[in-house]
Design a protein around this motif. Sequence first.
Motif, PDB file in Angstrom:
ATOM      1  N   SER A   5       0.845  -1.187   0.000  1.00 45.15           N
ATOM      2  CA  SER A   5       0.000   0.000   0.000  1.00 45.15           C
ATOM      3  C   SER A   5       0.884   1.242   0.000  1.00 45.15           C
ATOM      4  CB  SER A   5      -0.898   0.008   1.245  1.00 45.15           C
ATOM      5  OG  SER A   5      -0.124   0.333   2.405  1.00 45.15           O
ATOM      6  N   PRO A  32     -12.959  -2.192   3.919  1.00 46.42           N
ATOM      7  CA  PRO A  32     -13.517  -1.438   2.786  1.00 46.42           C
ATOM      8  C   PRO A  32     -15.045  -1.397   2.854  1.00 46.42           C
ATOM      9  CG  PRO A  32     -11.963  -3.121   2.032  1.00 46.42           C
ATOM     10  CD  PRO A  32     -12.198  -3.356   3.493  1.00 46.42           C
ATOM     11  N   SER A  34     -17.048  -2.355   0.737  1.00 44.40           N
ATOM     12  CA  SER A  34     -17.624  -3.560   0.126  1.00 44.40           C
ATOM     13  C   SER A  34     -17.714  -4.739   1.101  1.00 44.40           C
ATOM     14  CB  SER A  34     -16.810  -3.967  -1.100  1.00 44.40           C
ATOM     15  OG  SER A  34     -15.475  -4.246  -0.733  1.00 44.40           O
ATOM     16  N   GLY A 114      -5.738  -7.397  -8.811  1.00 44.74           N
ATOM     17  CA  GLY A 114      -6.495  -6.139  -8.801  1.00 44.74           C
ATOM     18  C   GLY A 114      -7.323  -5.959  -7.530  1.00 44.74           C
ATOM     19  N   PRO A 115      -8.186  -6.947  -7.213  1.00 42.83           N
ATOM     20  CA  PRO A 115      -8.988  -6.812  -5.986  1.00 42.83           C
ATOM     21  C   PRO A 115      -8.139  -6.717  -4.719  1.00 42.83           C
ATOM     22  CG  PRO A 115      -9.902  -8.531  -7.395  1.00 42.83           C
ATOM     23  CD  PRO A 115      -8.610  -8.095  -8.016  1.00 42.83           C
ATOM     24  N   LYS A 117      -5.032  -5.465  -4.453  1.00 38.54           N
ATOM     25  CA  LYS A 117      -4.401  -4.134  -4.441  1.00 38.54           C
ATOM     26  C   LYS A 117      -5.418  -3.104  -3.929  1.00 38.54           C
ATOM     27  CE  LYS A 117      -0.901  -1.457  -5.938  1.00 38.54           C
ATOM     28  NZ  LYS A 117       0.126  -1.230  -4.946  1.00 38.54           N
ATOM     29  N   LYS A 118      -6.647  -3.221  -4.400  1.00 33.44           N
ATOM     30  CA  LYS A 118      -7.719  -2.322  -3.968  1.00 33.44           C
ATOM     31  C   LYS A 118      -8.005  -2.513  -2.476  1.00 33.44           C
ATOM     32  CE  LYS A 118     -11.225  -1.365  -7.066  1.00 33.44           C
ATOM     33  NZ  LYS A 118     -12.493  -1.676  -7.735  1.00 33.44           N
ATOM     34  N   PHE A 119      -8.006  -3.760  -2.022  1.00 31.99           N
ATOM     35  CA  PHE A 119      -8.287  -4.087  -0.626  1.00 31.99           C
ATOM     36  C   PHE A 119      -7.238  -3.486   0.307  1.00 31.99           C
ATOM     37  CE2 PHE A 119      -7.465  -7.208   2.861  1.00 31.99           C
ATOM     38  CZ  PHE A 119      -8.582  -6.907   3.626  1.00 31.99           C
ATOM     39  N   GLY A 121      -5.180  -1.118  -0.310  1.00 31.14           N
ATOM     40  CA  GLY A 121      -5.252   0.337  -0.443  1.00 31.14           C
ATOM     41  C   GLY A 121      -6.358   0.915   0.424  1.00 31.14           C
ATOM     42  N   ALA A 122      -7.523   0.240   0.435  1.00 29.07           N
ATOM     43  CA  ALA A 122      -8.654   0.699   1.259  1.00 29.07           C
ATOM     44  C   ALA A 122      -8.332   0.566   2.747  1.00 29.07           C
ATOM     45  CB  ALA A 122      -9.914  -0.098   0.910  1.00 29.07           C
ATOM     46  N   GLU A 125      -5.975   3.448   3.546  1.00 31.14           N
ATOM     47  CA  GLU A 125      -6.680   4.725   3.527  1.00 31.14           C
ATOM     48  C   GLU A 125      -7.612   4.873   4.747  1.00 31.14           C
ATOM     49  OE1 GLU A 125      -9.949   6.893   0.710  1.00 31.14           O
ATOM     50  OE2 GLU A 125      -8.389   5.735  -0.302  1.00 31.14           O
TER      51      GLU A 125
END
Length: 131
Positions: A5, A32, A34, A114-115, A117-119, A121-122, A125
């Motif tokens: 991250s 996240p 989601s 992808g998922p 990396k998003k996870f 990152g969330a 953040e």
Amino acid sequence: MELESEKVTVQKSQQELFDFLTNVENYDQIMPESKEKFEVKSQDTFAFALKGMPEIQLQIKETREPEFIVLGSTSDKFDFSLDVVIEPVDEKTSQAQLFFHGKFNAMMAMMVKGPLKKFIGALAENTSRLC
């Protein structure tokens, strides 16, 4: 597969953030949007599910107070760890960064990169928003 991250600044001291992240109940606050499920399984283990992904169970596997936490998957099918590195900035502020280490075959790695990396990152953040 290795992912990381961004380094985020948190309005908590290094020790406060370490204490926060070694209490598994607190991960519910940084999941996240989601998130469909979050359940504490034991003092060091929790399970969660995100939309479109299977349930994952994480356990605190290692700590080095006040700067390092390793969360590891409890599943052999989805073998990975999530390292949290906490660095002090000053008495009231710290920086955190997440490092994902996964052992996947090439096909699985392509599907989950992808998922994941998003996870992470969330998570980073949302951690930066803690006060």
